[in-house]
Write a protein that holds these residues in place. Sequence first.
Motif, PDB file in Angstrom:
ATOM      1  N   GLY A  45       0.831  -0.669   0.257  1.00  0.00           N
ATOM      2  CA  GLY A  45       0.264   0.276   0.024  1.00  0.00           C
ATOM      3  C   GLY A  45       0.734   1.368   0.323  1.00  0.00           C
ATOM      4  N   LEU A  46       0.056   2.230  -0.489  1.00  0.00           N
ATOM      5  CA  LEU A  46       0.487   3.746  -0.387  1.00  0.00           C
ATOM      6  C   LEU A  46       1.508   4.304   0.350  1.00  0.00           C
ATOM      7  N   LEU A  47       0.967   3.404   2.035  1.00  0.00           N
ATOM      8  CA  LEU A  47       0.860   4.586   3.307  1.00  0.00           C
ATOM      9  C   LEU A  47       2.373   3.181   3.795  1.00  0.00           C
ATOM     10  N   VAL A  48       3.005   2.656   3.429  1.00  0.00           N
ATOM     11  CA  VAL A  48       4.144   1.495   4.028  1.00  0.00           C
ATOM     12  C   VAL A  48       5.342   2.388   3.604  1.00  0.00           C
ATOM     13  N   PRO A  49       5.283   3.393   2.708  1.00  0.00           N
ATOM     14  CA  PRO A  49       6.366   3.712   1.954  1.00  0.00           C
ATOM     15  C   PRO A  49       7.053   5.303   2.681  1.00  0.00           C
ATOM     16  N   ILE A  50       5.746   5.802   3.170  1.00  0.00           N
ATOM     17  CA  ILE A  50       4.932   7.460   3.378  1.00  0.00           C
ATOM     18  C   ILE A  50       5.861   7.262   4.685  1.00  0.00           C
ATOM     19  N   LYS A  51       5.112   5.840   5.750  1.00  0.00           N
ATOM     20  CA  LYS A  51       5.720   5.840   6.835  1.00  0.00           C
ATOM     21  C   LYS A  51       7.365   5.765   6.946  1.00  0.00           C
ATOM     22  N   LYS A  52       7.418   4.559   6.310  1.00  0.00           N
ATOM     23  CA  LYS A  52       8.993   4.136   6.123  1.00  0.00           C
ATOM     24  C   LYS A  52       9.688   5.176   5.962  1.00  0.00           C
ATOM     25  N   HIS A  53      10.218   6.512   4.940  1.00  0.00           N
ATOM     26  CA  HIS A  53      10.741   7.479   5.202  1.00  0.00           C
ATOM     27  C   HIS A  53      10.212   8.725   5.328  1.00  0.00           C
ATOM     28  N   SER A  54       9.172   8.547   6.722  1.00  0.00           N
ATOM     29  CA  SER A  54       8.773   9.815   7.467  1.00  0.00           C
ATOM     30  C   SER A  54       9.948   9.553   8.436  1.00  0.00           C
ATOM     31  N   ASN A  55      10.313   9.021   8.739  1.00  0.00           N
ATOM     32  CA  ASN A  55      11.509   8.613  10.061  1.00  0.00           C
ATOM     33  C   ASN A  55      13.013   9.417   9.576  1.00  0.00           C
ATOM     34  N   GLU A  56      13.285   9.853   8.549  1.00  0.00           N
ATOM     35  CA  GLU A  56      13.598   9.817   7.916  1.00  0.00           C
ATOM     36  C   GLU A  56      14.726  11.034   8.467  1.00  0.00           C
ATOM     37  N   TRP A  57      15.921  10.937   7.738  1.00  0.00           N
ATOM     38  CA  TRP A  57      16.332  13.396   9.061  1.00  0.00           C
ATOM     39  C   TRP A  57      15.888  14.159   7.872  1.00  0.00           C
ATOM     40  N   TYR A  58      16.289  13.807   6.666  1.00  0.00           N
ATOM     41  CA  TYR A  58      15.428  14.330   5.293  1.00  0.00           C
ATOM     42  C   TYR A  58      14.347  14.823   5.409  1.00  0.00           C
ATOM     43  N   VAL A  59      13.410  13.525   5.204  1.00  0.00           N
ATOM     44  CA  VAL A  59      11.754  13.805   5.623  1.00  0.00           C
ATOM     45  C   VAL A  59      11.626  14.411   6.193  1.00  0.00           C
ATOM     46  N   GLN A  60      11.956  14.991   7.664  1.00  0.00           N
ATOM     47  CA  GLN A  60      11.904  15.400   8.604  1.00  0.00           C
ATOM     48  C   GLN A  60      12.100  17.244   8.513  1.00  0.00           C
ATOM     49  N   SER A  61      13.914  17.735   8.179  1.00  0.00           N
ATOM     50  CA  SER A  61      13.970  18.685   7.888  1.00  0.00           C
ATOM     51  C   SER A  61      13.279  18.908   7.121  1.00  0.00           C
ATOM     52  N   GLY A  62      12.607  18.459   5.762  1.00  0.00           N
ATOM     53  CA  GLY A  62      11.598  18.913   4.500  1.00  0.00           C
ATOM     54  C   GLY A  62      10.899  19.238   5.311  1.00  0.00           C
ATOM     55  N   LEU A  63      10.018  18.279   6.030  1.00  0.00           N
ATOM     56  CA  LEU A  63       8.468  19.394   6.664  1.00  0.00           C
ATOM     57  C   LEU A  63       8.764  20.279   7.582  1.00  0.00           C
ATOM     58  N   ALA A  64       9.918  20.442   7.980  1.00  0.00           N
ATOM     59  CA  ALA A  64      10.265  22.081   9.007  1.00  0.00           C
ATOM     60  C   ALA A  64      10.110  22.768   8.045  1.00  0.00           C
ATOM     61  N   VAL A  65      10.949  22.792   7.158  1.00  0.00           N
ATOM     62  CA  VAL A  65      11.003  23.894   6.477  1.00  0.00           C
ATOM     63  C   VAL A  65       9.764  24.199   5.598  1.00  0.00           C
ATOM     64  N   LEU A  66       9.172  23.062   5.026  1.00  0.00           N
ATOM     65  CA  LEU A  66       7.809  23.097   4.046  1.00  0.00           C
ATOM     66  C   LEU A  66       6.456  24.156   5.164  1.00  0.00           C
ATOM     67  N   PHE A  67       7.201  23.689   5.790  1.00  0.00           N
ATOM     68  CA  PHE A  67       5.474  24.518   7.238  1.00  0.00           C
ATOM     69  C   PHE A  67       6.551  25.678   7.292  1.00  0.00           C
ATOM     70  N   ILE A  68       7.234  26.353   7.438  1.00  0.00           N
ATOM     71  CA  ILE A  68       7.385  27.793   6.777  1.00  0.00           C
ATOM     72  C   ILE A  68       6.577  28.397   5.687  1.00  0.00           C
TER      73      ILE A  68
END
Length: 85
Positions: A45-68
């Motif tokens: 399913g689609l949510l598996v790779p999303i959750k798997k990669h969401s723990n990576e530092w680059y995704v978390q940092s990207g979301l923090a920048v996207l928040f701005i």
Amino acid sequence: MNPIEFIFALLERFVPISPTKIEQLKAEGKDWWKKMVDQNENPTGLLVPIKKHSNEWYVQSGLAVLFIFAVKSVSNWMNGDSDED
């Protein structure tokens, strides 16, 4: 910052929800996020790779920048500001 934290950060900033209610929703969202893609239940399913990669530092940092940018976009949308004016 995972996708759930991103959503609730925007909600806290722009939606007038009582602190008690937002904490309840956050807890439910975090619980859902934890059991959403249990590898034993549904490894496809689609949510598996999303959750798997969401723990990576680059995704978390990207979301923090996207928040701005998301805050600016939502604020402009709520105020009716437009580049077309």
